[in-house]
Design an enzyme around this catalytic site. Structure first.
Site, mmCIF file in Angstrom:
data_model
loop_
_atom_site.group_PDB
_atom_site.id
_atom_site.type_symbol
_atom_site.label_atom_id
_atom_site.label_comp_id
_atom_site.label_asym_id
_atom_site.label_seq_id
_atom_site.Cartn_x
_atom_site.Cartn_y
_atom_site.Cartn_z
ATOM 1 N N GLU A 1 -32.555 47.054 4.819
ATOM 2 C CA GLU A 1 -31.435 47.645 5.543
ATOM 3 C C GLU A 1 -31.268 47.022 6.924
ATOM 4 O O GLU A 1 -30.146 46.772 7.381
ATOM 5 C CB GLU A 1 -31.629 49.165 5.676
ATOM 6 C CG GLU A 1 -31.413 49.945 4.386
ATOM 7 C CD GLU A 1 -29.938 50.018 3.979
ATOM 8 O OE1 GLU A 1 -29.067 49.660 4.806
ATOM 9 O OE2 GLU A 1 -29.661 50.416 2.844
ATOM 10 N N GLU B 1 -20.498 47.204 14.362
ATOM 11 C CA GLU B 1 -20.923 46.558 15.598
ATOM 12 C C GLU B 1 -22.434 46.711 15.711
ATOM 13 O O GLU B 1 -23.006 47.677 15.202
ATOM 14 C CB GLU B 1 -20.232 47.239 16.791
ATOM 15 C CG GLU B 1 -20.547 46.678 18.157
ATOM 16 C CD GLU B 1 -19.896 47.490 19.267
ATOM 17 O OE1 GLU B 1 -20.344 47.354 20.424
ATOM 18 O OE2 GLU B 1 -18.964 48.265 18.968
ATOM 19 N N GLU C 1 -27.711 45.069 7.786
ATOM 20 C CA GLU C 1 -26.790 45.611 8.788
ATOM 21 C C GLU C 1 -26.777 44.831 10.092
ATOM 22 O O GLU C 1 -25.786 44.880 10.824
ATOM 23 C CB GLU C 1 -27.132 47.082 9.071
ATOM 24 C CG GLU C 1 -26.878 47.990 7.872
ATOM 25 C CD GLU C 1 -27.004 49.463 8.195
ATOM 26 O OE1 GLU C 1 -27.520 49.800 9.286
ATOM 27 O OE2 GLU C 1 -26.590 50.289 7.365
ATOM 28 N N GLY D 1 -30.148 51.612 9.037
ATOM 29 C CA GLY D 1 -30.858 52.294 7.951
ATOM 30 C C GLY D 1 -29.943 52.563 6.783
ATOM 31 O O GLY D 1 -28.762 52.217 6.791
ATOM 32 N N PRO E 1 -33.834 70.474 7.162
ATOM 33 C CA PRO E 1 -32.842 70.708 6.106
ATOM 34 C C PRO E 1 -31.397 70.482 6.539
ATOM 35 O O PRO E 1 -30.541 70.193 5.698
ATOM 36 C CB PRO E 1 -33.075 72.179 5.729
ATOM 37 C CG PRO E 1 -34.495 72.446 6.093
ATOM 38 C CD PRO E 1 -34.751 71.613 7.315
ATOM 39 N N ASP E 2 -31.102 70.597 7.835
ATOM 40 C CA ASP E 2 -29.728 70.462 8.312
ATOM 41 C C ASP E 2 -29.464 69.131 9.002
ATOM 42 O O ASP E 2 -28.448 68.978 9.682
ATOM 43 C CB ASP E 2 -29.398 71.604 9.286
ATOM 44 C CG ASP E 2 -29.461 72.963 8.626
ATOM 45 O OD1 ASP E 2 -29.052 73.062 7.456
ATOM 46 O OD2 ASP E 2 -29.927 73.919 9.275
#
Length: 347
Positions: free
Chosen positions: A251, A311, A255, A235, A278-279
């Site tokens: 993405e 990886e 990747e 991502g 939020p965290d």
């Protein structure tokens, strides 16, 4: 007097404010249960210590008689308040007699203290905040220290911590984890400084791809900070002229080099879920749109690590649980949401 007093915290690291709350709990209940939050998280500048290391710090700061009255229970963050509350209640219930009078010790410091309202039926044992120290200031001083200056960096804050915490921090600075955490701390500090002059704190939008095939999930190992070396789903950040769908496919391709027709990806899509706690990210307020795909019995698409991935690998779903402490940010909980890895306790 309560039968059991509950103290909830992360204790990253233990300081005198934590001990003041703990002593209040010990003085007003026969049994004290400490809920050790952020358990089984990968090490990061915000969560640098394992829950067992934090438990040892707490116990080292107490007399033997008080240690015997304290039970420490680790609880995951979950990044989902209903699941977290259910997990805390379930853990406490196993250590309390039916009908026990339970008190919850704490004070309303800021928005992070809202959890104190989440346990109806438990008495709030409110305690005024003891001093102005918090763990963030300690971590910033600690990770900002020079290679041989840990003691000097912590000296201005030494009277805010028990001697056992200081001793632990100085010993931990000799471990390989410490310079790696310092590097990540500096990267995150610079990252936040780059947008500090914005008129409003930015909200970042990202995408993630949970790709399942033959009951395996495609994972990358991050090649760059933050989270260098940790496991994650593919991502990244959405670009200006993309939809979240387009970003997700881009993405995944960049990747992992998974190259499947868009029509096959659309037919494999099972859900799109927004993760917006939020965290959830230390880089700042970050909202991600996780796309869950299941290729079922298809042949495994060829993969090759590239871009931010050091990886890439297909991991059996049944192995995800044992890898929990290796995952970046909330990616384990993202997988848990789609794949039901941990037990559901209601909520």
């Amino acid at each position: 007097m309560h039968d059991t007093a509950i103290l909830i915290g992360r204790f990253e690291p233990v300081h005198n404010g934590h001990l003041a709350l703990l002593r209040h709990a010990l003085a007003h209940a026969g049994q004290v249960i400490v809920i050790m939050g952020s358990a089984w998280q990968a090490r990061s500048p915000k969560n640098p210590f394992t829950w067992t290391e934090r438990e040892a710090m707490l116990r080292s700061a107490l007399p033997e008689a008080d240690r015997a009255r304290m039970t420490v229970l680790p609880v995951r963050d979950y990044y989902n308040e209903a699941r977290w509350v259910a997990a805390v209640r379930a853990a406490v219930q196993q250590h309390c007699a039916a009908g026990a009078r339970i008190g919850l010790v704490g004070h309303f410091k800021d928005a992070t203290s809202s959890y104190l309202r989440s346990f109806p039926g438990w008495d709030l044992m409110s305690v005024e905040r003891q001093g102005s120290i918090d763990a963030t200031a300690i971590r910033d001083a600690y990770f900002g220290a020079g290679p041989h200056d840990v003691a000097a960096a912590l000296a201005p804050l030494a009277d805010q911590m028990p001697a056992s915490t200081l001793a632990f921090l100085q010993a931990f600075a000799g471990q390989p984890h410490y310079p790696a955490l310092q590097e990540e701390w500096r990267m995150l500090r610079g990252y936040r400084a780059s947008w500090a002059a914005a008129p409003y704190p930015p909200v970042f939008v990202t995408v993630d791809a949970v790709l399942r095939c033959q009951n395996h999930v495609l994972l990358i190992r991050r090649g760059q900070a933050p989270g260098r070396g940790q496991l994650a789903v593919p991502g990244g950040f959405i670009e200006q002229r993309e939809t979240v769908w387009q970003s997700c496919l881009r993405e995944l391709l960049e990747e992992t080099h998974v190259q499947l027709p868009e029509s096959r990806m659309r037919s494999a899509l099972r859900a799109v879920t927004v993760f917006d706690h939020p965290d959830r990210s230390q880089r700042g307020r970050t909202i991600t749109h996780a796309h869950y795909f299941d290729l079922e019995g298809d042949a495994f698409p060829p993969v090759q690590a590239d871009d931010d991935a050091a990886e890439v690998q297909w991991v059996p779903v049944e192995r995800i649980g044992e890898l929990e402490e290796a995952f970046f940010e909330d990616h384990f909980h993202m997988l848990d949401h789609f794949l039901d890895i941990t037990p559901r306790m209601g909520g």
